[in-house]
Design a protein around this motif. Structure first.
Motif, PDB file in Angstrom:
ATOM      1  N   VAL A 108       0.855  -1.184   0.000  1.00 49.01           N
ATOM      2  CA  VAL A 108       0.000   0.000   0.000  1.00 49.01           C
ATOM      3  C   VAL A 108       0.891   1.234   0.000  1.00 49.01           C
ATOM      4  N   ILE A 109       0.661   2.128  -0.958  1.00 50.75           N
ATOM      5  CA  ILE A 109       1.384   3.395  -1.036  1.00 50.75           C
ATOM      6  C   ILE A 109       0.411   4.514  -0.706  1.00 50.75           C
ATOM      7  N   VAL A 110       0.741   5.318   0.295  1.00 50.02           N
ATOM      8  CA  VAL A 110      -0.126   6.404   0.743  1.00 50.02           C
ATOM      9  C   VAL A 110       0.446   7.728   0.254  1.00 50.02           C
ATOM     10  N   GLY A 111      -0.365   8.528  -0.453  1.00 53.37           N
ATOM     11  CA  GLY A 111       0.094   9.832  -0.924  1.00 53.37           C
ATOM     12  C   GLY A 111       0.289   9.853  -2.422  1.00 53.37           C
ATOM     13  N   THR A 112       0.553  11.067  -2.949  1.00 56.50           N
ATOM     14  CA  THR A 112       0.644  11.237  -4.403  1.00 56.50           C
ATOM     15  C   THR A 112       1.944  11.910  -4.837  1.00 56.50           C
ATOM     16  N   ASP A 113       3.007  11.749  -4.065  1.00 56.80           N
ATOM     17  CA  ASP A 113       4.312  12.185  -4.542  1.00 56.80           C
ATOM     18  C   ASP A 113       4.585  11.455  -5.863  1.00 56.80           C
ATOM     19  N   THR A 126      -9.881   9.046   0.029  1.00 52.59           N
ATOM     20  CA  THR A 126      -9.907   7.964   1.014  1.00 52.59           C
ATOM     21  C   THR A 126      -8.966   8.277   2.166  1.00 52.59           C
ATOM     22  N   ASP A 127      -9.480   8.155   3.374  1.00 53.25           N
ATOM     23  CA  ASP A 127      -8.669   8.322   4.577  1.00 53.25           C
ATOM     24  C   ASP A 127      -8.366   6.954   5.178  1.00 53.25           C
ATOM     25  N   ILE A 128      -7.172   6.833   5.749  1.00 54.70           N
ATOM     26  CA  ILE A 128      -6.823   5.638   6.516  1.00 54.70           C
ATOM     27  C   ILE A 128      -7.122   5.941   7.977  1.00 54.70           C
ATOM     28  N   ARG A 129      -8.057   5.214   8.547  1.00 52.94           N
ATOM     29  CA  ARG A 129      -8.482   5.494   9.916  1.00 52.94           C
ATOM     30  C   ARG A 129      -7.547   4.876  10.951  1.00 52.94           C
ATOM     31  N   GLN A 130      -6.933   3.760  10.580  1.00 50.11           N
ATOM     32  CA  GLN A 130      -6.048   3.082  11.533  1.00 50.11           C
ATOM     33  C   GLN A 130      -5.196   2.071  10.793  1.00 50.11           C
ATOM     34  N   VAL A 131      -3.996   1.852  11.306  1.00 50.79           N
ATOM     35  CA  VAL A 131      -3.139   0.796  10.792  1.00 50.79           C
ATOM     36  C   VAL A 131      -2.591   0.028  11.981  1.00 50.79           C
ATOM     37  N   THR A 135      -1.600  -0.960  -4.112  1.00 50.69           N
ATOM     38  CA  THR A 135      -2.769  -0.111  -3.922  1.00 50.69           C
ATOM     39  C   THR A 135      -2.290   1.295  -3.582  1.00 50.69           C
ATOM     40  N   LEU A 136      -2.743   2.285  -4.368  1.00 45.80           N
ATOM     41  CA  LEU A 136      -2.429   3.693  -4.117  1.00 45.80           C
ATOM     42  C   LEU A 136      -3.609   4.332  -3.395  1.00 45.80           C
ATOM     43  N   VAL A 137      -3.339   4.983  -2.267  1.00 46.84           N
ATOM     44  CA  VAL A 137      -4.391   5.609  -1.466  1.00 46.84           C
ATOM     45  C   VAL A 137      -4.084   7.093  -1.321  1.00 46.84           C
ATOM     46  N   THR A 138      -5.071   7.945  -1.630  1.00 45.94           N
ATOM     47  CA  THR A 138      -4.897   9.387  -1.475  1.00 45.94           C
ATOM     48  C   THR A 138      -6.176  10.027  -0.980  1.00 45.94           C
ATOM     49  N   GLN A 139      -6.046  11.096  -0.210  1.00 44.24           N
ATOM     50  CA  GLN A 139      -7.198  11.868   0.244  1.00 44.24           C
ATOM     51  C   GLN A 139      -7.743  12.777  -0.854  1.00 44.24           C
ATOM     52  N   ASN A 140      -6.965  13.018  -1.888  1.00 45.66           N
ATOM     53  CA  ASN A 140      -7.349  13.937  -2.951  1.00 45.66           C
ATOM     54  C   ASN A 140      -8.343  13.288  -3.908  1.00 45.66           C
ATOM     55  N   LEU A 166       4.046  -1.084   3.778  1.00 47.09           N
ATOM     56  CA  LEU A 166       3.424   0.238   3.690  1.00 47.09           C
ATOM     57  C   LEU A 166       4.493   1.253   3.327  1.00 47.09           C
ATOM     58  N   LEU A 167       4.230   2.036   2.275  1.00 47.99           N
ATOM     59  CA  LEU A 167       5.160   3.065   1.818  1.00 47.99           C
ATOM     60  C   LEU A 167       4.459   4.414   1.850  1.00 47.99           C
ATOM     61  N   LEU A 168       5.082   5.406   2.479  1.00 46.24           N
ATOM     62  CA  LEU A 168       4.515   6.748   2.579  1.00 46.24           C
ATOM     63  C   LEU A 168       5.125   7.655   1.513  1.00 46.24           C
ATOM     64  N   ALA A 169       4.276   8.135   0.616  1.00 47.60           N
ATOM     65  CA  ALA A 169       4.691   9.094  -0.422  1.00 47.60           C
ATOM     66  C   ALA A 169       3.876  10.362  -0.225  1.00 47.60           C
ATOM     67  N   THR A 170       3.911  10.868   0.989  1.00 49.27           N
ATOM     68  CA  THR A 170       3.054  11.976   1.417  1.00 49.27           C
ATOM     69  C   THR A 170       3.780  13.316   1.294  1.00 49.27           C
ATOM     70  N   ASP A 171       3.146  14.368   1.826  1.00 46.03           N
ATOM     71  CA  ASP A 171       3.721  15.710   1.746  1.00 46.03           C
ATOM     72  C   ASP A 171       5.063  15.773   2.476  1.00 46.03           C
ATOM     73  N   ARG A 172       5.808  16.830   2.170  1.00 47.10           N
ATOM     74  CA  ARG A 172       7.145  16.963   2.727  1.00 47.10           C
ATOM     75  C   ARG A 172       7.319  18.319   3.400  1.00 47.10           C
ATOM     76  N   TYR A 173       8.330  18.385   4.258  1.00 49.70           N
ATOM     77  CA  TYR A 173       8.616  19.582   5.040  1.00 49.70           C
ATOM     78  C   TYR A 173      10.060  19.993   4.765  1.00 49.70           C
ATOM     79  N   PRO A 174      10.363  21.304   4.666  1.00 49.00           N
ATOM     80  CA  PRO A 174      11.739  21.720   4.386  1.00 49.00           C
ATOM     81  C   PRO A 174      12.698  21.255   5.488  1.00 49.00           C
ATOM     82  N   ASN A 175      13.851  20.776   5.080  1.00 48.48           N
ATOM     83  CA  ASN A 175      14.847  20.256   6.027  1.00 48.48           C
ATOM     84  C   ASN A 175      15.639  21.417   6.639  1.00 48.48           C
ATOM     85  N   ILE A 176      14.993  22.150   7.540  1.00 51.11           N
ATOM     86  CA  ILE A 176      15.577  23.389   8.065  1.00 51.11           C
ATOM     87  C   ILE A 176      15.561  23.462   9.584  1.00 51.11           C
ATOM     88  N   THR A 177      15.131  22.400  10.231  1.00 47.20           N
ATOM     89  CA  THR A 177      14.930  22.446  11.683  1.00 47.20           C
ATOM     90  C   THR A 177      16.170  22.889  12.434  1.00 47.20           C
TER      91      THR A 177
END
Length: 476
Positions: free
Chosen positions: A183-188, A241-246, A206-211, A267-278
Motif C-alpha cells: 500500500v502506497i499512501v500519498g501522491t508524490d 480515502t482516509d486511513i483510519r487506523q493501521v 494499492t495507491l491511497v490518497t485523500q485527494n 506500507l510506503l509513505l509518499a506523502t507531503d514533505r517539510y523543508p529540512n531546516i529544523t
C-alpha cells in the motif's frame, strides 16, 4: 563588516552542489556546507525507474517462473541504480564531487551548522549574523538555502506500531525481497512511478490518497488517462480515502479505511514533505517559513533579503528541472543586476511513468478562470504514424489557447511526451503563438508531429463557413 565569502550555500542535495559549481565558475568566493549523510548526484531515487519501466512490461502477468524472473529484474534495477549513481557522481558536468568543486575554488565544509546572531557594536544591523559550522564562523554577503526536504508523517493512528517506509528510507535500504502486497499512501510523483514499477514486477499495489485524483493540481483529463492506464495494469487506486487506523497483523499489516479494510505486507509513505531546516536556527535571523516550505518573494529572497532559497525547501514536488531553474534565478540575483523574477508558468514538469505525464502553463480550469476566449485542442496518438510503428498508440496532447493562438497551457500523456513538451514550454516562454509554430516542419515520423496536428486542428476550426469560402473561390 568584512565578508569571508560572496556566497555560502547551505546544501544537502544535488541542487546545492550544482549551484556551488555555477557560482565557482563565476569566480565568486563560495563555500558549500552540507551534512556528511549519503548524497545523490541528481534526483534519481525513483526517476531512473521511469527509464527501465518499459522493459518490465514483459515481466507482467508471468506465471510459473514469473516470481523468479521478477526478482531477477528487481536486482538488476538495483544494480543499475548503483552503477548510475556512481557514474553520475564521477561526471564533472553532473556529479560535482568535492574534488571537482574544490578545483572550481569552492570551499566544501562537511557538517551541520546554524545561523547565529553576532554580539557586536553593530548587532542591530540586519547583516550582523553569520553561519556557524564545526566551530567555524562563516560570514558572507549572501546565503543560499538548498537543504532539501524530509517527509511529513501523516497522523494515522497506529502508524508508529508498524514497519513502514518513506520514499527516502526506501532508497536508503531497498527491499531485497519484494512484498506480495504493498500500500502506497500519498501522491508524490516518485511514489506513483514506484507503484508502476513494482506492479510490473508482480507486486499487488494499492495507491491511497485523500485527494480527488492523483496529482491534485494537474489537468484532470490528463490525470484521468494516467490513472486509467495504471488501473488497467492492475494497480488499485483509491481517491478521497482516509486511513483510519493501521496495525500489525501477524506477518502483514491491516489498514482500516472508511469503507473497507486492506491487508498488505508493506506500507510506503509518499506523502507531503517539510523543508529540512529544523537545525538551521532561522528564527534567530527572522527567516519565516510555513508548513510546506520557506517563504520567498519573486526574487527568491526569503524574509531576510540576503538569504535566498531554492529547490525542495520551497515546497512542491521534487522536480529536478524546477530546482535547477530556481537555483539559476537565485544565483543571478545574489550576484548580478538587474534582478530576475521567478516565473513558473513556462516551466514544464513531468511524471516519468510509462507513458509519461507532462504539463506546462495553465490547466483548462485555470485558463477559463482567467480568460473568456479559451479553446481546448486535443489530439490523440492514434493519428501518429510513429505511434503505430513503435506500437504506442495510447496517448494524447492537449493545448489550451486563446482565440488569437496564444498558448496558455499544454498537457498530455504519451510516449516521448517529456520531449515534445519542451517545444511547447519554449513557445509559452517566448510568447510564440500557434501561427508562428505552424511555419515549422517537424521531423516525420516522430511523436512531435502531434503538435503540428494540433495546429492543423486549430486552423481548421478558424476557417470561415463553407458557403463563404466557396463564394470567395467562385469570385476568383
Amino acid at each position: 563588516m568584512s565578508f569571508d565569502y560572496d556566497l555560502v550555500i547551505v546544501g544537502g542535495d544535488w541542487v546545492g552542489r550544482s549551484a556551488a559549481a555555477k557560482a565557482g565558475r563565476l569566480q565568486a568566493r563560495v563555500a558549500l556546507v552540507e551534512p556528511e549523510s549519503a548524497f545523490q548526484p541528481i534526483e534519481i531515487q525513483s526517476y531512473f525507474l521511469g527509464m527501465g519501466s518499459p522493459v518490465l512490461r514483459s515481466v507482467q502477468n508471468l506465471q510459473s517462473d514469473g516470481v523468479t524472473r521478477a526478482a531477477a529484474q528487481w536486482q538488476t534495477l538495483l544494480e543499475t541504480r548503483s552503477t548510475l549513481t556512481a557514474a553520475l557522481a564521477s561526471n564533472e558536468d553532473v556529479g560535482y564531487s568535492h574534488t571537482q568543486l574544490a578545483a572550481l575554488g569552492v570551499d566544501v565544509i562537511q557538517g551541520q551548522g546554524q545561523f547565529e546572531r553576532e554580539s557586536t557594536p553593530v548587532s542591530r544591523s540586519p547583516r550582523s549574523f553569520a553561519f556557524l559550522v564545526n566551530d567555524r564562523i562563516l560570514r558572507s554577503r549572501n546565503y543560499l538555502l538548498a537543504t532539501g526536504s524530509i517527509p511529513i508523517l501523516p497522523p494515522i493512528p497506529g502508524l508508529e506500531s508498524v514497519n513502514y517506509r518513506t520514499i527516502d528510507s526506501f532508497w536508503q535500504n531497498p527491499w531485497q525481497t519484494l512484498p506480495t502486497k504493498l500500500v502506497i499512501v500519498g501522491t508524490d510523483p516518485r511514489g506513483i512511478i514506484l507503484a508502476q514499477t513494482l506492479n510490473r514486477l508482480g507486486v499487488h499495489v494499492t495507491l491511497v490518497t485523500q485527494n480527488v485524483q492523483l496529482l491534485p493540481n494537474a489537468d484532470r483529463r490528463a490525470v484521468f488517462l494516467l490513472q486509467s492506464l495504471l488501473e488497467a495494469e492492475g494497480i488499485d487506486i483509491l481517491t478521497q480515502t482516509d486511513i483510519r487506523q493501521v496495525k500489525p497483523n501477524s506477518t502483514q499489516l491491516s489498514l482500516q479505511l472508511a469503507t473497507q479494510d486492506l491487508e498488505a505486507e508493506a506500507l510506503l509513505l509518499a506523502t507531503d514533505r517539510y523543508p529540512n531546516i529544523t537545525a538551521l536556527n532561522l528564527e534567530a535571523i527572522g527567516v519565516q517559513h510555513h508548513a510546506r516550505g520557506i517563504s520567498v518573494n519573486t526574487l527568491l529572497q526569503t524574509t531576510h533579503p540576503h538569504i535566498y532559497a531554492c529547490g525542495e525547501v520551497l515546497g512542491g514536488y521534487a522536480l529536478p528541472n524546477v530546482a535547477a531553474y530556481e537555483a539559476e534565478v537565485a544565483l543571478h540575483n545574489a550576484f548580478l543586476s538587474p534582478k530576475k523574477q521567478i516565473n513558473y508558468n513556462p516551466i514544464p514538469w513531468a511524471v516519468l511513468t510509462d507513458p509519461p505525464f507532462v504539463q506546462v502553463g495553465l490547466t483548462e480550469q485555470q485558463a477559463r478562470n482567467a480568460y473568456n476566449d479559451v479553446q481546448v485542442l486535443q489530439q490523440g496518438y492514434k493519428s501518429l504514424v510513429n505511434a503505430h510503428i513503435q506500437g504506442e498508440p495510447i496517448g494524447f496532447c492537449q493545448v489550451i489557447v486563446r482565440s488569437g493562438g496564444e498558448i496558455l497551457g499544454v498537457q498530455g500523456v504519451g510516449v516521448n511526451a517529456q520531449e515534445w513538451i519542451n517545444v511547447m514550454a519554449l513557445a509559452i516562454e517566448r510568447q510564440i503563438n500557434l501561427n508562428a509554430i505552424n511555419s515549422s516542419a517537424f521531423v516525420s515520423p516522430s511523436f512531435s508531429e502531434v503538435i503540428s496536428q494540433v495546429i492543423q486542428q486549430w486552423k481548421g476550426a478558424r476557417l470561415p463557413p463553407k458557403g463563404n469560402w466557396q463564394n470567395w473561390l467562385g469570385f476568383r
